[in-house]
Design an enzyme around this catalytic site. Sequence first.
Site, PDB file in Angstrom:
ATOM      1  N   HIS A 262      -3.587  -7.095  -1.112  1.00 57.04           N
ATOM      2  CA  HIS A 262      -2.600  -6.302  -0.382  1.00 57.04           C
ATOM      3  C   HIS A 262      -3.313  -5.691   0.825  1.00 57.04           C
ATOM      4  O   HIS A 262      -4.140  -4.809   0.652  1.00 57.04           O
ATOM      5  CB  HIS A 262      -2.041  -5.210  -1.293  1.00 57.04           C
ATOM      6  CG  HIS A 262      -1.160  -4.242  -0.558  1.00 57.04           C
ATOM      7  ND1 HIS A 262       0.095  -4.579  -0.145  1.00 57.04           N
ATOM      8  CD2 HIS A 262      -1.371  -2.979  -0.140  1.00 57.04           C
ATOM      9  CE1 HIS A 262       0.625  -3.553   0.487  1.00 57.04           C
ATOM     10  NE2 HIS A 262      -0.241  -2.572   0.517  1.00 57.04           N
ATOM     11  N   ASP A 264      -3.082  -3.580   4.111  1.00 55.04           N
ATOM     12  CA  ASP A 264      -2.245  -2.710   4.931  1.00 55.04           C
ATOM     13  C   ASP A 264      -2.450  -3.067   6.395  1.00 55.04           C
ATOM     14  O   ASP A 264      -3.576  -3.068   6.891  1.00 55.04           O
ATOM     15  CB  ASP A 264      -2.596  -1.249   4.650  1.00 55.04           C
ATOM     16  CG  ASP A 264      -2.124  -0.838   3.258  1.00 55.04           C
ATOM     17  OD1 ASP A 264      -0.957  -1.119   2.937  1.00 55.04           O
ATOM     18  OD2 ASP A 264      -2.922  -0.273   2.489  1.00 55.04           O
ATOM     19  N   ASP A 374       4.063  -2.370  -2.262  1.00 58.13           N
ATOM     20  CA  ASP A 374       3.587  -1.015  -1.976  1.00 58.13           C
ATOM     21  C   ASP A 374       4.559  -0.167  -1.157  1.00 58.13           C
ATOM     22  O   ASP A 374       4.200   0.916  -0.707  1.00 58.13           O
ATOM     23  CB  ASP A 374       2.239  -1.126  -1.227  1.00 58.13           C
ATOM     24  CG  ASP A 374       1.482   0.197  -1.182  1.00 58.13           C
ATOM     25  OD1 ASP A 374       1.675   1.018  -2.096  1.00 58.13           O
ATOM     26  OD2 ASP A 374       0.719   0.414  -0.232  1.00 58.13           O
ATOM     27  N   HIS A 578       4.459  -0.199   6.291  1.00 57.39           N
ATOM     28  CA  HIS A 578       4.675   0.948   5.402  1.00 57.39           C
ATOM     29  C   HIS A 578       3.622   2.048   5.463  1.00 57.39           C
ATOM     30  O   HIS A 578       3.653   2.970   4.622  1.00 57.39           O
ATOM     31  CB  HIS A 578       4.920   0.480   3.962  1.00 57.39           C
ATOM     32  CG  HIS A 578       3.746  -0.197   3.311  1.00 57.39           C
ATOM     33  ND1 HIS A 578       3.657  -1.541   3.161  1.00 57.39           N
ATOM     34  CD2 HIS A 578       2.615   0.296   2.767  1.00 57.39           C
ATOM     35  CE1 HIS A 578       2.530  -1.871   2.563  1.00 57.39           C
ATOM     36  NE2 HIS A 578       1.865  -0.755   2.309  1.00 57.39           N
TER      37      HIS A 578
HETATM   38 ZN   LIG Z   1       0.017  -0.634   1.298  1.00 51.61          ZN
END
Ligand SMILES: [Zn+2]
Length: 993
Positions: A262, A264, A374, A578
């Site tokens: 994951h 970001d 997330d 996000h």
């Molecule tokens: Zn994240």
Amino acid sequence: MHDDRNLVEARLKRVLDERIRPAVYPESVPLDVAVWHAPGEPVPVEEGLAATPEPIAPGAAWGAPWGTSWFTVTGTVPAEWAGRTVEALFDLGFDENMPGFQSEGLVYRPDGSPVKGLNPRNHWVRVGSPAEGGERVRLHIEAASNPVILGHPPFQPTHLGDKETAGTAPLYRLGRMDLAVFDETVWQLVMDLEVLGELMLELPAGGTRRWELLRALERALDAVDLQDVNGTAAAARAELTGVLSSPAVPSAHRISAVGHAHIDSAWLWPLRETVRKVARTASNMTALLEDEPDFVFAMSQAQQWAWIKEYRPEVWARVTKAVATGRFVPAGGMWVESDTNMPGSEAMARQFVHGKRFFIDEFGIDNEEVWLPDTFGFAAGLPQIIKAAGSKRLLTQKISWSQTNTFPHHTFLWEGIDGTRIFTHFPPVDTYNCSMSGREMAHAERNFKDKGTARHSLAPTGWGDGGGGTTREMVAKAARLRDLEGSPAVTWEPPADFFAKAEAEYPNPPVWVGELYLELHRATLTSQAKTKQGNRRSESLLREAELWAATAAVRTGASYPYEQLDRIWKTVLLHQFHDILPGSSIAWVHREARRTYEAVASELNGVIDAAQRALAGDGDRTVVFNGAPHTRHGVPGGGARVVSGLRGTEARVRDAGGFVLENDLLRVEIDDRGLVVSAYDLSAGRETVAPGQAANLLQLHPDFPNKWDAWDVDEFYRNTLTDLVEAEEVDLDGDSVRVRRSFGSSSVTQLLTLAGGRLDILTEVDWHETEKFLKLAFPLDVRADRYASESQFGHAFRATHTNTSWEAAKFEACNHRFVHVEEPGWGVALVNDSTYGHDVTRTVGDSGTTTTLRVSLLRAPRFPDPETDQGVHRFRHALVPGATIGDAVREGYFINLPERHVSGAASAEVEPLITVDDDAVVVTAVKLADDGSGDVIVRFHESRGGRAGVTLAPGFPVAEVVATDLLERPTGEGALSLSLRPFELVTLRLKRA
Ligand SMILES: [Zn+2]
């Protein structure tokens, strides 16, 4: 028999830590290391390889915050290592607990081809098994000295989050940089012992299997000669083959492991660093796929794929090759893993359009899964958008973070505001960074709420947040867990394969209706106000740019800026990631976002101006363009007219002090404190403000959450509040009333103006507080059990009361352009041009129940950006007494899409490309088709939650009408007369005759 369980367990831990793991690399020699520190931002690979490095020794300090250092390592494989497996070990100064949150590297060969990424959990590079020894080794490492922002203790304010404030002191000390012999047998023994030891601890102490594992582990430890681990590891492994080959029970939980990182897209690092993070992780994962034939890796966020393609073509070549094997899988189909609370209708749709289109164009892959592990909660409008994009499944684990209530299902149907249902899975492993530990596997099974009916769950496996991905150790553990007594059975597979099994075994899953509200991170609706305003304004400008450019193209033959709009959309979509739109990134990210949004606004205004000038013709008359969907001041939505003379307001002194503003719809009284003590709806003959109270009331709360400063506002913030009622100035300014106040180190100026049936409030705050929350309150004389907030393609209801813990937990929630409360026959809307957070409460007094709407204006958290929101902000809100839901929808558009006045010909009259005959049906997009065909695309929806029979009148000759999905792909025959269900969304392609 005596119970020696604790003794054997403690023995296993010490022997593993102190003797067996160190024996994985029994021999090593140091490499020669030299380094070149790039002077500023990262440089191209060729430049890093060509630089002249200076020698550096282990233990030396290196790495200014956000710097890039190119290490060159050279050495010779000792002759006596001939035939043994040799690896290079690179320790840049790693803290093994923080993969992705500190220094990282990407290893290159001298020819510039990438080998793999380096992070604290993955710092080896296979050199090979040279037949003769004496082989020369030369490698280069592009090392990023990214600072630790989230340290120990966490959430401490730091200026390291922006290169402009981070200073230049080195952050890291170079660790071991060696060539070493890799003893695979010892490494396999470590994997055996970890898997069995971790499984053992999860099994019931009274169970036979636990004791069988204990005794087998003890025999293995007995077989290890601690003076010669390498010579005895095989014998130790032999003691474990029996327990490792005992198969899983038939009812074992089935875990679909999906290799994942994951990443970001920006967070505690800037966007430019994510480009490199993605390259490092993708290099690692393509390398792991070559070594491990069963392994499957899934990477989400088309933007990240596009970055690899644009910036790291050598990595891209490896990725495309791996995709062709079916084991490097695009996950989901969105441009980024966006927030889903705040993006507007069209932007949410375009996340799917651009995400899915990228995977279709590049690989021919059209995913039906939405991958958002997330994201901080899921708006109730999302299911319909997912379906309209041609997808049908959703994965997230984030709701497991809710502080108050435990979600009752892990696999279920999620039903949105229009009734669309999406098959949804929450991985019960409760993480997107699964590492295949025994604890995680056991938690997934114990936690799984749908046991008895369903048996499959998914585990996203690999280091994430800052990247890294799956390790060879995780793959080795998964191999042992494939069919092992006492454990869930683990299989690597793509998300689609998991979903197919999960759907097949669970034909009638439970249903959850309405939003998936995350009972945490509520302050992400408010933190970093300028990022949020940039998003809202960009969305509005994109609507206008597409509308007017399409209108100019059809009416005047002007060219349509396809590529420019495509690029700007992707920029705006990226910033809905996000941690960007929610305001939870470091200062650097938000500083850049502000500049980016300014550039976006300037470009889009250029597109709009050019189109409107082409449409207005030459002349000096004022031509009014209405970019909103509804008719305003006689100008149809999407059209333009020459207009003169608008209705005025009477402003007069109020007998009891202050002023009265009045037109033929509203009479508003503002007292000498600058508060609205009355807002009288003249046509309904009804007061809006709650008896004895005052609206337009600024309220200040202390706001120091227990954790996650930029993300969280904790419920106790409400226990303390200051009403800001002292005014320094309350005066007339033309037809408006101007109010000035000071508080703390801050000041605020407001301008209150009547605009038809609206009271417009322009609030300018010069904000210099820390850890405070500023709200703007409107106590209303309305009794309402529930209220509506605009969401994507409609609105959702929430309770005004707190009967249940689920209702109480929604003490801060998201709106788009409006919040609306009503009694039968009469309501009030509060519309805004750029705020998302709000709360609604009820008060019972002598004169009945009243309802208070409060807008969240500003916060001042100090982590991760220590200067969050300091400075001047401007917000526009409007109170709309007497508003129905339809009025709220309309006024919400109006306040976000002001009329534009352009000089043009007296005859200028632009007919809209599309006219609808029912105001309940709102056109959200008018544009030319992305395929360049010149077809006009129109998207619209029923906006009030009711039925609508509607006819669309195109303002140009139409040869054919085709219904399409969001990607403008045909789904069936289209019609211009339709009947719409509540909130139903429709996209039509109109082929021009
Ligand atoms: Zn994240």
